[in-house]
Write a protein that holds these residues in place. Structure first.
Motif, PDB file in Angstrom:
ATOM      1  N   VAL A 190       0.860  -1.182   0.000  1.00 14.00           N
ATOM      2  CA  VAL A 190       0.000   0.000   0.000  1.00 14.00           C
ATOM      3  C   VAL A 190       0.897   1.232   0.000  1.00 14.00           C
ATOM      4  CG1 VAL A 190      -1.725   1.327   1.271  1.00 14.00           C
ATOM      5  CG2 VAL A 190      -1.864  -1.178   1.214  1.00 14.00           C
ATOM      6  N   VAL A 191       0.690   2.096  -0.962  1.00 14.44           N
ATOM      7  CA  VAL A 191       1.521   3.295  -1.113  1.00 14.44           C
ATOM      8  C   VAL A 191       0.648   4.532  -0.990  1.00 14.44           C
ATOM      9  CG1 VAL A 191       3.057   4.589  -2.643  1.00 14.44           C
ATOM     10  CG2 VAL A 191       3.157   2.089  -2.608  1.00 14.44           C
ATOM     11  N   VAL A 192       1.065   5.459  -0.146  1.00 15.81           N
ATOM     12  CA  VAL A 192       0.375   6.747  -0.001  1.00 15.81           C
ATOM     13  C   VAL A 192       1.378   7.859  -0.306  1.00 15.81           C
ATOM     14  CG1 VAL A 192      -0.878   8.290   1.529  1.00 15.81           C
ATOM     15  CG2 VAL A 192      -1.186   5.812   1.739  1.00 15.81           C
ATOM     16  N   TRP A 193       1.003   8.746  -1.207  1.00 21.62           N
ATOM     17  CA  TRP A 193       1.880   9.860  -1.604  1.00 21.62           C
ATOM     18  C   TRP A 193       1.343  11.156  -1.022  1.00 21.62           C
ATOM     19  CZ3 TRP A 193       6.182   9.592  -4.996  1.00 21.62           C
ATOM     20  CH2 TRP A 193       6.753  10.824  -5.328  1.00 21.62           C
ATOM     21  N   VAL A 194       2.183  11.864  -0.288  1.00 19.90           N
ATOM     22  CA  VAL A 194       1.805  13.120   0.353  1.00 19.90           C
ATOM     23  C   VAL A 194       2.749  14.211  -0.143  1.00 19.90           C
ATOM     24  CG1 VAL A 194       1.574  14.359   2.538  1.00 19.90           C
ATOM     25  CG2 VAL A 194       0.953  11.924   2.414  1.00 19.90           C
ATOM     26  N   ARG A 195       2.197  15.333  -0.558  1.00 17.68           N
ATOM     27  CA  ARG A 195       3.024  16.465  -0.968  1.00 17.68           C
ATOM     28  C   ARG A 195       2.988  17.518   0.141  1.00 17.68           C
ATOM     29  NH1 ARG A 195       2.210  19.119  -6.759  1.00 17.68           N
ATOM     30  NH2 ARG A 195       3.061  17.069  -7.289  1.00 17.68           N
ATOM     31  N   TRP A 196       4.155  17.844   0.652  1.00 14.55           N
ATOM     32  CA  TRP A 196       4.262  18.865   1.701  1.00 14.55           C
ATOM     33  C   TRP A 196       4.000  20.235   1.098  1.00 14.55           C
ATOM     34  CZ3 TRP A 196       3.985  20.392   6.407  1.00 14.55           C
ATOM     35  CH2 TRP A 196       4.679  21.510   6.881  1.00 14.55           C
ATOM     36  N   ARG A 197       3.061  20.955   1.684  1.00  9.83           N
ATOM     37  CA  ARG A 197       2.699  22.279   1.178  1.00  9.83           C
ATOM     38  C   ARG A 197       2.897  23.356   2.232  1.00  9.83           C
ATOM     39  NH1 ARG A 197       0.377  21.902  -3.710  1.00  9.83           N
ATOM     40  NH2 ARG A 197      -0.548  19.912  -4.338  1.00  9.83           N
ATOM     41  N   ASP A 198       3.864  23.130   3.121  1.00  8.47           N
ATOM     42  CA  ASP A 198       4.182  24.101   4.168  1.00  8.47           C
ATOM     43  C   ASP A 198       2.969  24.365   5.056  1.00  8.47           C
ATOM     44  OD1 ASP A 198       6.305  25.437   5.296  1.00  8.47           O
ATOM     45  OD2 ASP A 198       5.848  27.347   4.350  1.00  8.47           O
ATOM     46  N   ASP A 199       2.170  23.301   5.295  1.00  8.14           N
ATOM     47  CA  ASP A 199       0.939  23.426   6.082  1.00  8.14           C
ATOM     48  C   ASP A 199       0.863  22.236   7.038  1.00  8.14           C
ATOM     49  OD1 ASP A 199      -1.588  23.576   7.135  1.00  8.14           O
ATOM     50  OD2 ASP A 199      -2.589  23.955   5.217  1.00  8.14           O
ATOM     51  N   PRO A 200       1.258  22.408   8.309  1.00  9.75           N
ATOM     52  CA  PRO A 200       1.260  21.292   9.255  1.00  9.75           C
ATOM     53  C   PRO A 200      -0.114  20.665   9.443  1.00  9.75           C
ATOM     54  CG  PRO A 200       2.504  23.161  10.123  1.00  9.75           C
ATOM     55  CD  PRO A 200       1.803  23.641   8.906  1.00  9.75           C
ATOM     56  N   VAL A 241       4.209   1.933   2.352  1.00  5.12           N
ATOM     57  CA  VAL A 241       5.184   2.963   1.955  1.00  5.12           C
ATOM     58  C   VAL A 241       4.454   4.303   1.947  1.00  5.12           C
ATOM     59  CG1 VAL A 241       6.691   3.862   0.148  1.00  5.12           C
ATOM     60  CG2 VAL A 241       6.597   1.401   0.573  1.00  5.12           C
ATOM     61  N   ILE A 242       4.916   5.236   2.727  1.00  2.00           N
ATOM     62  CA  ILE A 242       4.385   6.600   2.714  1.00  2.00           C
ATOM     63  C   ILE A 242       5.495   7.525   2.227  1.00  2.00           C
ATOM     64  CG2 ILE A 242       3.446   8.509   4.074  1.00  2.00           C
ATOM     65  CD1 ILE A 242       2.288   6.472   5.998  1.00  2.00           C
ATOM     66  N   VAL A 243       5.226   8.246   1.160  1.00  2.00           N
ATOM     67  CA  VAL A 243       6.174   9.225   0.612  1.00  2.00           C
ATOM     68  C   VAL A 243       5.683  10.620   0.986  1.00  2.00           C
ATOM     69  CG1 VAL A 243       7.246  10.175  -1.454  1.00  2.00           C
ATOM     70  CG2 VAL A 243       6.756   7.722  -1.325  1.00  2.00           C
ATOM     71  N   VAL A 244       6.545  11.391   1.618  1.00  2.00           N
ATOM     72  CA  VAL A 244       6.253  12.804   1.881  1.00  2.00           C
ATOM     73  C   VAL A 244       7.261  13.605   1.058  1.00  2.00           C
ATOM     74  CG1 VAL A 244       5.843  14.567   3.606  1.00  2.00           C
ATOM     75  CG2 VAL A 244       5.543  12.162   4.210  1.00  2.00           C
ATOM     76  N   ASP A 245       6.776  14.255   0.026  1.00  2.00           N
ATOM     77  CA  ASP A 245       7.642  14.864  -0.979  1.00  2.00           C
ATOM     78  C   ASP A 245       7.841  16.354  -0.726  1.00  2.00           C
ATOM     79  OD1 ASP A 245       9.170  14.845  -3.325  1.00  2.00           O
ATOM     80  OD2 ASP A 245       7.460  15.397  -4.573  1.00  2.00           O
ATOM     81  N   ASN A 246       9.073  16.797  -0.968  1.00  3.39           N
ATOM     82  CA  ASN A 246       9.442  18.224  -0.935  1.00  3.39           C
ATOM     83  C   ASN A 246       9.317  18.850   0.452  1.00  3.39           C
ATOM     84  OD1 ASN A 246      10.023  18.255  -3.684  1.00  3.39           O
ATOM     85  ND2 ASN A 246       7.940  18.829  -4.240  1.00  3.39           N
TER      86      ASN A 246
END
Length: 494
Positions: free
Chosen positions: A23-33, A79-84
């Motif tokens: 199971v893969v989850v993709w998260v994009r960091w947008r400078d918002d906690p 797998v959790i990806v937190v990008d940028n």
């Protein structure tokens, strides 16, 4: 640093993980906690976290971040990806630093948390995070990227040469490959594109994108703008000298720079900004933390290091495209002229300091200064030409003592070429410099070349000064005879 392909690599990891049934989850960091918290809660829910547990967190009966990570610790294979995540200090929740492992980013659980970031500091991520520092692509790999994008643009060797010119930076390779794949582009081959970079850098890789200032996603995809994100972040974090220090380094040659050259006096003299030693240290540390500045190790004899009795010298180096883009985007003619004047003054002072150092102490610094001095001489005016020549001659003498043959030869050749152009081939200074170059070549074992220069120098001195002039008789005849003897004794091919 930006442009090395962190997101692309993370996407490949995600694709392979999905192919394995994870199971893969993709998260994009947008400078918002707060948004990141919602994304992690969604990921945990996808992985089976009960809605009742989430409701407890929403009503404040339990901590959401702890509820999420308790569940992630009990579930395997995700797998959790937190990008940028380029602002890790803001990730939260609260003011908890990432290295405390009590926030949203933790190196625990039954799966893999993959974070991409421009922040390379081990202090940021803590002792339990596995850091993978990406490097530019090697020449053959970069050439393969270009050939994939533009298979009809030339040979493997030509593609590799262009990849090396672009420093193996995937973002630059992608930009070049995309350009070359368009049938209407003016330059259609790897070789033509590489040549055009020298005259048309602003159009090919230094072009400004109108949307980059307001959209970070666009800035990340444009070579000219991608590093502005890091520099802007450094400025917001209080590293106010980071950008001017980077600009100063970009005006030097594409070679390592001795750390001792980057002083508060140079920064203030060039930019007019107040600078302290601590502020310059912080700026360099910030640039290094965001991958914009390398600190290559000392290698080779005379460069300092264990076993040779000379302490290593700290050195600074920019990626070639970072240097090119930064230098290209400086306002011209000012502040460039003022900045170069300050650089030249400090290069002169640095050579003076090296020549005054006892024993072998100054040898490593002398070798680092050598590549930056030909441009220093080229920038000199008629008024200070003789002083600049003296600076190169003084450093060449130190390099000769240090046995730094290639660096000494570089300076000797450049002095001779410059004096021939400015003073003329028959000027006494030019004749002396030709004799100095012959001495260097002779010491390097290039006896035939040395003998030819000695003979030319002797002939010109006899013609101009007369056969009995002290400069004619000094040592040219003896060196000519010795170089000729050495050359004659070299093994001959049949």
């Amino acid at each position: 640093m930006g442009g090395l392909g962190k997101t692309t690599l993370a996407a490949e990891v995600a694709a392979r993980a999905r192919a394995e049934g994870r199971v893969v989850v993709w998260v994009r960091w947008r400078d918002d906690p707060a948004q990141l918290g919602q994304d992690f809660a969604r990921a945990a829910h996808v992985l089976g976290l009960a809605e009742s547990r989430l409701e407890e967190a929403r009503t404040g009966r339990v901590s959401l971040v702890d509820a999420v990570w308790e569940h992630l610790a009990a579930v395997e294979g995700w797998v959790i990806v937190v990008d940028n995540v380029d602002t890790p200090g803001r990730v939260g929740p609260g003011s908890e630093p990432p290295a405390g492992y009590r926030g949203w980013l933790r190196p625990y659980g039954g799966g893999v948390l993959l974070v991409t970031s421009r922040d390379t500091s081990a202090q940021t991520w803590g002792p339990d995070a596995g850091l993978l520092h990406l490097q530019p692509l090697a020449g053959d790999a970069g050439g393969a990227v270009l050939l994939d994008a533009a298979p009809r643009a030339g040979t493997e060797a030509e593609a590799e040469a262009l990849a090396v010119r672009l420093g193996g930076l995937p973002l630059g390779l992608n930009a070049a490959g995309t350009y070359l794949s368009v049938p209407t582009s003016r330059h259609r081959t790897f070789a033509a594109y590489r040549r055009a970079l020298e005259a048309e850098f602003g159009d090919l890789l230094g072009a400004e994108h109108p949307g980059a200032g307001s959209d970070p996603d666009i800035a990340r995809r444009v070579v000219r703008h991608t590093w502005d994100l890091s520099l802007d972040q450094l400025h917001r974090d209080g590293y106010v000298l980071a950008r001017p220090v980077l600009q100063l380094l970009a005006l030097l040659e594409p070679a390592p720079v001795p750390r001792s050259l980057m002083t508060p006096e140079l920064v203030t003299g060039a930019t007019g900004l107040p600078a302290t030693a601590a502020a310059v240290d912080a700026a360099l540390a910030g640039l290094h933390q965001y991958g914009l500045l390398y600190t290559p190790e000392a290698t080779g004899p005379g460069n300092g290091g264990p076993g040779n009795g000379v302490l290593p010298v700290s050195r600074l180096q920019l990626h070639p495209l970072v240097r090119d883009v930064t230098a290209h985007t400086l306002t011209r003619p000012e502040p460039t002229d003022t900045w170069l004047t300050a650089i030249d003054d400090h290069l002169t002072q640095a050579v003076g300091a090296v020549t005054g150092m006892p024993g072998r102490t100054g040898w490593p610094t002398a070798r680092l200064l050598a590549p930056h001095l030909p441009a220093h001489l080229d920038r000199s005016t008629q008024h200070d030409f003789t002083t600049a020549v003296g600076t190169l001659d003084n450093l060449a003498h130190v390099l000769s003592t240090a046995g730094a043959d290639s660096e000494e030869l570089l300076l000797r050749r450049h002095v001779l070429d410059s004096e021939t152009r400015v003073l003329g081939p028959d000027h006494p200074h030019t004749l002396t410099s030709r004799n100095n170059l012959a001495n260097t070549l002779d010491d390097l074992g290039e006896h035939r070349q040395a003998a030819d220069l000695y003979r030319q120098t002797l002939t010109d001195r006899e013609r101009i000064l007369g056969p009995d002039h002290p400069d004619t008789l000094a040592n040219t005849r003896a060196r000519l005879a010795e170089a000729g003897r050495r050359w004659w004794q070299l093994p001959r091919r049949s």
